[in-house]
Design an enzyme around this catalytic site. Sequence first.
Site, PDB file in Angstrom:
ATOM      1  N   SER A  10       5.015 -10.677  -6.605  1.00  0.00           N
ATOM      2  CA  SER A  10       4.864  -9.572  -7.585  1.00  0.00           C
ATOM      3  C   SER A  10       4.524  -8.259  -6.886  1.00  0.00           C
ATOM      4  CB  SER A  10       3.779  -9.916  -8.609  1.00  0.00           C
ATOM      5  OG  SER A  10       2.502  -9.817  -8.007  1.00  0.00           O
ATOM      6  N   ARG A  11       4.028  -8.341  -5.633  1.00  0.00           N
ATOM      7  CA  ARG A  11       3.609  -7.113  -4.923  1.00  0.00           C
ATOM      8  C   ARG A  11       3.684  -7.342  -3.417  1.00  0.00           C
ATOM      9  NH1 ARG A  11      -3.008  -7.620  -5.435  1.00  0.00           N
ATOM     10  NH2 ARG A  11      -3.205  -8.964  -3.603  1.00  0.00           N
ATOM     11  N   VAL A  61       0.763 -21.860  -6.217  1.00  0.00           N
ATOM     12  CA  VAL A  61       1.486 -22.628  -5.198  1.00  0.00           C
ATOM     13  C   VAL A  61       0.601 -23.616  -4.435  1.00  0.00           C
ATOM     14  CG1 VAL A  61       3.443 -21.059  -4.873  1.00  0.00           C
ATOM     15  CG2 VAL A  61       1.346 -20.710  -3.541  1.00  0.00           C
ATOM     16  N   TYR A 152      -8.059 -18.423   7.970  1.00  0.00           N
ATOM     17  CA  TYR A 152      -6.717 -17.818   7.883  1.00  0.00           C
ATOM     18  C   TYR A 152      -5.887 -18.164   9.127  1.00  0.00           C
ATOM     19  CZ  TYR A 152      -3.341 -13.981   7.095  1.00  0.00           C
ATOM     20  OH  TYR A 152      -2.205 -13.228   6.886  1.00  0.00           O
ATOM     21  N   ALA A 154      -6.244 -20.718  11.082  1.00  0.00           N
ATOM     22  CA  ALA A 154      -5.908 -22.154  11.011  1.00  0.00           C
ATOM     23  C   ALA A 154      -4.684 -22.353  10.131  1.00  0.00           C
ATOM     24  CB  ALA A 154      -7.096 -22.939  10.454  1.00  0.00           C
ATOM     25  N   ILE A 185       0.247  -4.862   8.481  1.00  0.00           N
ATOM     26  CA  ILE A 185       1.221  -4.247   7.593  1.00  0.00           C
ATOM     27  C   ILE A 185       0.454  -3.604   6.441  1.00  0.00           C
ATOM     28  CG2 ILE A 185       3.299  -4.694   6.197  1.00  0.00           C
ATOM     29  CD1 ILE A 185       3.499  -5.457   9.266  1.00  0.00           C
TER      30      ILE A 185
HETATM   31  P1  NAD Z   1      -0.813  -9.462  -0.992  1.00  0.00           P
HETATM   32  O1  NAD Z   1      -2.201  -9.901  -1.287  1.00  0.00           O
HETATM   33  O2  NAD Z   1      -0.419  -8.051  -1.257  1.00  0.00           O
HETATM   34  O3  NAD Z   1       0.231 -10.412  -1.738  1.00  0.00           O
HETATM   35  C1  NAD Z   1       0.068 -11.825  -1.799  1.00  0.00           C
HETATM   36  C2  NAD Z   1       0.628 -12.286  -3.115  1.00  0.00           C
HETATM   37  O4  NAD Z   1       0.434 -13.710  -3.206  1.00  0.00           O
HETATM   38  C3  NAD Z   1      -0.099 -11.655  -4.316  1.00  0.00           C
HETATM   39  O5  NAD Z   1       0.846 -11.200  -5.248  1.00  0.00           O
HETATM   40  C4  NAD Z   1      -0.918 -12.814  -4.842  1.00  0.00           C
HETATM   41  O6  NAD Z   1      -1.196 -12.742  -6.242  1.00  0.00           O
HETATM   42  C5  NAD Z   1      -0.036 -13.997  -4.496  1.00  0.00           C
HETATM   43  N1  NAD Z   1      -0.789 -15.261  -4.519  1.00  0.00           N
HETATM   44  C6  NAD Z   1      -2.044 -15.472  -4.030  1.00  0.00           C
HETATM   45  N2  NAD Z   1      -2.418 -16.738  -4.278  1.00  0.00           N
HETATM   46  C7  NAD Z   1      -1.378 -17.334  -4.929  1.00  0.00           C
HETATM   47  C8  NAD Z   1      -1.172 -18.630  -5.443  1.00  0.00           C
HETATM   48  N3  NAD Z   1      -2.121 -19.580  -5.334  1.00  0.00           N
HETATM   49  N4  NAD Z   1      -0.005 -18.922  -6.054  1.00  0.00           N
HETATM   50  C9  NAD Z   1       0.959 -17.959  -6.177  1.00  0.00           C
HETATM   51  N5  NAD Z   1       0.821 -16.713  -5.697  1.00  0.00           N
HETATM   52  C10 NAD Z   1      -0.344 -16.395  -5.080  1.00  0.00           C
HETATM   53  O7  NAD Z   1      -0.566  -9.853   0.543  1.00  0.00           O
HETATM   54  P2  NAD Z   1       0.589  -9.383   1.565  1.00  0.00           P
HETATM   55  O8  NAD Z   1      -0.068  -8.514   2.570  1.00  0.00           O
HETATM   56  O9  NAD Z   1       1.799  -8.932   0.854  1.00  0.00           O
HETATM   57  O10 NAD Z   1       0.858 -10.772   2.305  1.00  0.00           O
HETATM   58  C11 NAD Z   1       2.000 -11.585   2.056  1.00  0.00           C
HETATM   59  C12 NAD Z   1       2.053 -12.668   3.130  1.00  0.00           C
HETATM   60  O11 NAD Z   1       2.154 -12.051   4.414  1.00  0.00           O
HETATM   61  C13 NAD Z   1       0.799 -13.539   3.172  1.00  0.00           C
HETATM   62  O12 NAD Z   1       1.168 -14.879   3.458  1.00  0.00           O
HETATM   63  C14 NAD Z   1       0.002 -12.953   4.305  1.00  0.00           C
HETATM   64  O13 NAD Z   1      -0.865 -13.889   4.880  1.00  0.00           O
HETATM   65  C15 NAD Z   1       1.117 -12.567   5.255  1.00  0.00           C
HETATM   66  N6  NAD Z   1       0.717 -11.533   6.214  1.00  0.00           N
HETATM   67  C16 NAD Z   1       0.322 -10.286   5.822  1.00  0.00           C
HETATM   68  C17 NAD Z   1      -0.059  -9.351   6.776  1.00  0.00           C
HETATM   69  C18 NAD Z   1      -0.478  -7.958   6.405  1.00  0.00           C
HETATM   70  O14 NAD Z   1      -0.818  -7.194   7.300  1.00  0.00           O
HETATM   71  N7  NAD Z   1      -0.443  -7.556   5.149  1.00  0.00           N
HETATM   72  C19 NAD Z   1      -0.068  -9.703   8.129  1.00  0.00           C
HETATM   73  C20 NAD Z   1       0.325 -10.980   8.499  1.00  0.00           C
HETATM   74  C21 NAD Z   1       0.712 -11.895   7.539  1.00  0.00           C
END
Ligand code: NAD
Length: 244
Positions: A10-11, A61, A152, A154, A185
């Site tokens: 969603s975001r 999930v 995280y 892990a 990011i």
């Molecule tokens: P975010 O928090 O903006 O988005 C994560 C999304 O996952 C949210 O919409 C949230 O509601 C959803 N979510 C959380 N728990 C959930 C569940 N149990 N079931 C369904 N949906 C669920 O985070 P982001 O920064 O967009 O991160 C996305 C992915 O990228 C993640 O796996 C994160 O670990 C990874 N990541 C992000 C970064 C960064 O710098 N932002 C760096 C490395 C990895």
Amino acid sequence: MATALITGSSRGIGAAIALRLAEDGYDIALNDISEAMFEDNDIIDKIKAQGVMCESFVADVSSYDQCEQMVKDVKAKLGTIDVLVNNAGITRDGLLARMSEESFDSVIAVNQKSVFNMTKFVGSVMMKQRSGRIINLSSVAGLWGNPGQFNYSASKAAIIGMTKTVAKELGSRGITCNAVAPGFIKTPMTDKLTEAQKENILRMIAMRRYGTVEEIAGVVSFLASKDASYVTGQVIEISGGLSM
Ligand code: NAD
């Protein structure tokens, strides 16, 4: 028409991946944990503006049963699943000495068990069609560790093991499985960092800037494309040179 299912979309990075795959011509199955995540949110309109179908599916999930039901629902509404992006993730940061059991368990459940749940059910759909692309969101924390992110790191290291195992188990069925490991990011997840933390991080990045969600989506688009048909079991770091 091919279909892509992106969890937690969603975001943030998930929404950018969904939009990019829509631009690439995929029908899109969005997922998030609650209906509220899709309210006051123009992601569905933006995706439909690309001329593809888009449906949202509410499921946690980390729940095996909800994932099984969601995969059935996506198939019923969009026909099949050609690309799975395991993107949903959370952080519950804190130093190990002070980390609660709940913080550890919740991060493992959402970030790691979700990949088991989704890959098991979507993998079975892909095995029957003898094709598919699975792309997992790991992190530099999973490759290199990060203080304050024991849970995280892990979960994100486990994703690398799962990615390589899925690549080996499903490769003969025409299914590839790869991971991307983003650095820092700009998203709601990293907006939570303090100014001091942000400054320290920038000093470590060769390109001296945060990445954008579009820069992650571009690599995911490549991994889902024909050009990546012989790439499997790989982890692509997207970090502006953080780890050199
Ligand atoms: P975010 O928090 O903006 O988005 C994560 C999304 O996952 C949210 O919409 C949230 O509601 C959803 N979510 C959380 N728990 C959930 C569940 N149990 N079931 C369904 N949906 C669920 O985070 P982001 O920064 O967009 O991160 C996305 C992915 O990228 C993640 O796996 C994160 O670990 C990874 N990541 C992000 C970064 C960064 O710098 N932002 C760096 C490395 C990895």
